[in-house]
Design an enzyme around this catalytic site. Sequence first.
Site, PDB file in Angstrom:
ATOM      1  N   ASP A   1       0.863  -1.168   0.000  1.00 39.25           N
ATOM      2  CA  ASP A   1       0.000   0.000   0.000  1.00 39.25           C
ATOM      3  C   ASP A   1       0.922   1.248   0.000  1.00 39.25           C
ATOM      4  O   ASP A   1       2.135   1.119   0.237  1.00 39.25           O
ATOM      5  CB  ASP A   1      -0.850  -0.066   1.282  1.00 39.25           C
ATOM      6  CG  ASP A   1      -1.599   1.219   1.541  1.00 39.25           C
ATOM      7  OD1 ASP A   1      -2.332   1.658   0.660  1.00 39.25           O
ATOM      8  OD2 ASP A   1      -1.429   1.788   2.640  1.00 39.25           O
TER       9      ASP A   1
ATOM     10  N   ASP B   1      -0.175   5.179   0.990  1.00 42.62           N
ATOM     11  CA  ASP B   1      -0.392   6.165   2.058  1.00 42.62           C
ATOM     12  C   ASP B   1      -0.345   5.512   3.432  1.00 42.62           C
ATOM     13  O   ASP B   1      -1.072   4.546   3.698  1.00 42.62           O
ATOM     14  CB  ASP B   1      -1.765   6.827   1.892  1.00 42.62           C
ATOM     15  CG  ASP B   1      -1.810   7.741   0.682  1.00 42.62           C
ATOM     16  OD1 ASP B   1      -0.933   8.609   0.576  1.00 42.62           O
ATOM     17  OD2 ASP B   1      -2.720   7.568  -0.151  1.00 42.62           O
TER      18      ASP B   1
ATOM     19  N   GLU C   1     -13.485   5.507   8.738  1.00 40.61           N
ATOM     20  CA  GLU C   1     -12.480   4.583   8.194  1.00 40.61           C
ATOM     21  C   GLU C   1     -11.800   3.780   9.303  1.00 40.61           C
ATOM     22  O   GLU C   1     -11.573   2.576   9.167  1.00 40.61           O
ATOM     23  CB  GLU C   1     -11.428   5.379   7.388  1.00 40.61           C
ATOM     24  CG  GLU C   1     -10.285   4.513   6.876  1.00 40.61           C
ATOM     25  CD  GLU C   1      -9.163   5.296   6.186  1.00 40.61           C
ATOM     26  OE1 GLU C   1      -9.372   6.444   5.769  1.00 40.61           O
ATOM     27  OE2 GLU C   1      -8.071   4.719   6.074  1.00 40.61           O
TER      28      GLU C   1
ATOM     29  N   ALA D   1      -5.184   3.343  -2.960  1.00 38.49           N
ATOM     30  CA  ALA D   1      -6.476   4.011  -3.144  1.00 38.49           C
ATOM     31  C   ALA D   1      -6.293   5.523  -3.151  1.00 38.49           C
ATOM     32  O   ALA D   1      -7.254   6.281  -3.133  1.00 38.49           O
ATOM     33  CB  ALA D   1      -7.438   3.593  -2.033  1.00 38.49           C
TER      34      ALA D   1
ATOM     35  N   LYS E   1      -9.864  -3.343  -2.883  1.00 38.43           N
ATOM     36  CA  LYS E   1      -8.578  -3.685  -3.500  1.00 38.43           C
ATOM     37  C   LYS E   1      -8.617  -5.079  -4.136  1.00 38.43           C
ATOM     38  O   LYS E   1      -7.909  -5.339  -5.094  1.00 38.43           O
ATOM     39  CB  LYS E   1      -7.444  -3.512  -2.490  1.00 38.43           C
ATOM     40  CG  LYS E   1      -7.204  -2.030  -2.165  1.00 38.43           C
ATOM     41  CD  LYS E   1      -5.881  -1.744  -1.509  1.00 38.43           C
ATOM     42  CE  LYS E   1      -5.645  -0.234  -1.410  1.00 38.43           C
ATOM     43  NZ  LYS E   1      -4.371   0.107  -0.779  1.00 38.43           N
TER      44      LYS E   1
ATOM     45  N   ASP F   1      -1.556  -0.721   5.838  1.00 35.07           N
ATOM     46  CA  ASP F   1      -1.880  -0.100   7.133  1.00 35.07           C
ATOM     47  C   ASP F   1      -3.373  -0.179   7.426  1.00 35.07           C
ATOM     48  O   ASP F   1      -3.825   0.315   8.453  1.00 35.07           O
ATOM     49  CB  ASP F   1      -1.447   1.374   7.172  1.00 35.07           C
ATOM     50  CG  ASP F   1      -2.384   2.264   6.395  1.00 35.07           C
ATOM     51  OD1 ASP F   1      -2.470   2.094   5.170  1.00 35.07           O
ATOM     52  OD2 ASP F   1      -3.071   3.104   7.009  1.00 35.07           O
TER      53      ASP F   1
HETATM   54  O1  C5P Z   1      -2.601   4.453  -0.524  1.00 39.00           O
HETATM   55  P1  C5P Z   1      -3.807   4.116   0.313  1.00 39.00           P
HETATM   56  O2  C5P Z   1      -4.597   2.974  -0.267  1.00 39.00           O
HETATM   57  O3  C5P Z   1      -3.463   3.936   1.742  1.00 39.00           O
HETATM   58  O4  C5P Z   1      -4.761   5.445   0.215  1.00 39.00           O
HETATM   59  C1  C5P Z   1      -5.944   5.602   0.890  1.00 39.00           C
HETATM   60  C2  C5P Z   1      -5.904   6.620   1.994  1.00 39.00           C
HETATM   61  O5  C5P Z   1      -6.265   7.908   1.503  1.00 39.00           O
HETATM   62  C3  C5P Z   1      -6.934   6.261   3.048  1.00 39.00           C
HETATM   63  O6  C5P Z   1      -6.324   5.712   4.185  1.00 39.00           O
HETATM   64  C4  C5P Z   1      -7.669   7.580   3.347  1.00 39.00           C
HETATM   65  O7  C5P Z   1      -7.570   7.966   4.701  1.00 39.00           O
HETATM   66  C5  C5P Z   1      -7.006   8.612   2.480  1.00 39.00           C
HETATM   67  N1  C5P Z   1      -7.972   9.507   1.811  1.00 39.00           N
HETATM   68  C6  C5P Z   1      -7.843  10.880   1.956  1.00 39.00           C
HETATM   69  N2  C5P Z   1      -8.728  11.733   1.321  1.00 39.00           N
HETATM   70  C7  C5P Z   1      -9.719  11.236   0.551  1.00 39.00           C
HETATM   71  C8  C5P Z   1      -9.865   9.859   0.385  1.00 39.00           C
HETATM   72  C9  C5P Z   1      -8.957   9.004   1.019  1.00 39.00           C
HETATM   73  O8  C5P Z   1      -6.919  11.325   2.644  1.00 39.00           O
HETATM   74  N3  C5P Z   1     -10.533  12.066  -0.052  1.00 39.00           N
HETATM   75 MG    MG Z   2      -2.805   3.231   3.485  1.00 38.05          MG
END
Ligand code: C5P
Ligand code: MG
Length: 289
Positions: A38, A40, A85, A154, A202, A227
């Site tokens: 992953d 973030d 979340e 994501a 995913k 994470d």
């Molecule tokens: O790379 P990863 O799959 O971890 O990315 C998803 C993260 O992006 C989520 O953990 C979520 O907290 C964050 N997110 C965000 N703003 C959004 C949508 C998702 O910060 N509008």
């Molecule tokens: Mg993440």
Amino acid sequence: MIPELSNPSVCMKDPQRVQEILEAMVEADSKTLQVISDFDMTLTRFSYNGKRCPTCHNILDNSKVISEDCRKQLDELLKKYYPIEIDSSLSVEEKLPMMVEWWTKAHELLVKQKIKKDLLATAVHESEARLRDGYKLFFDHLHEHSVPLLIFSAGIGDILEEVIRQAKVFHSNVNVFSNYMDFDESGVLRAFKGELIHIYNKREGALLNTGHFQELRTRPNVLLMGDSLGDLAMADGVQDMKNILKIGFLNDKVEERKQSYLDAYDIVLVEDETLEVPNAVVLHLTGKK
Ligand code: C5P
Ligand code: MG
């Protein structure tokens, strides 16, 4: 055992099982290894000097490429949906529609901003995004040993790529599955491409990209890093999996979520802002330790 597995941040429900997986993977040779991670809050830091670090989305939220009004709206979405979340009292089924709602609303707001492609590099450069300490060894070592690294995020692919490009670690062994921006001929954001990837789909994302895993079918040993509990599905496209070692970063709401992480991940790293343990595992699996 790898000495770093005795670090104070490391928790394991079944250390014996971890040992057995590691032994099987060492036996199998690094030519059969692939890494799926992953982005973030897994490859990037969760906090630095007591302050939260941005996700790919937050890099844009905090940048000059969007208006003050849009920033406020994105911030309200973050305040509403991030607690959902990480809420361990809600099931995935309960959270899923709300997560789709979060991503959809945020992407709609971003598209309305008519963001210019050529401003993204500056937004990333001026952001406080930080890869975890030890990132250089992690990326460089996997590259030197020709171990494929799939970053499955994501977040936003264009931003993520820029982060690793600016850190000089976007090597040829790296592949990215993520949400990519679609720009018109004058370089202005008009939509997001393809199926939305959010935190809980995913598995579907992996199954849409079977071609990637088909190419890697001689690599049935997987090191998975995430994470979120949704990250566990990132390896669902791997065919004929032999061994998988799952490392999970537990960054937030530690006490409430610890048991579920211990049940799901083989190694849980509690409030550990470094890649020290993944690096020790990678060096071990590629015969360096
Ligand atoms: O790379 P990863 O799959 O971890 O990315 C998803 C993260 O992006 C989520 O953990 C979520 O907290 C964050 N997110 C965000 N703003 C959004 C949508 C998702 O910060 N509008
Ligand atoms: Mg993440």
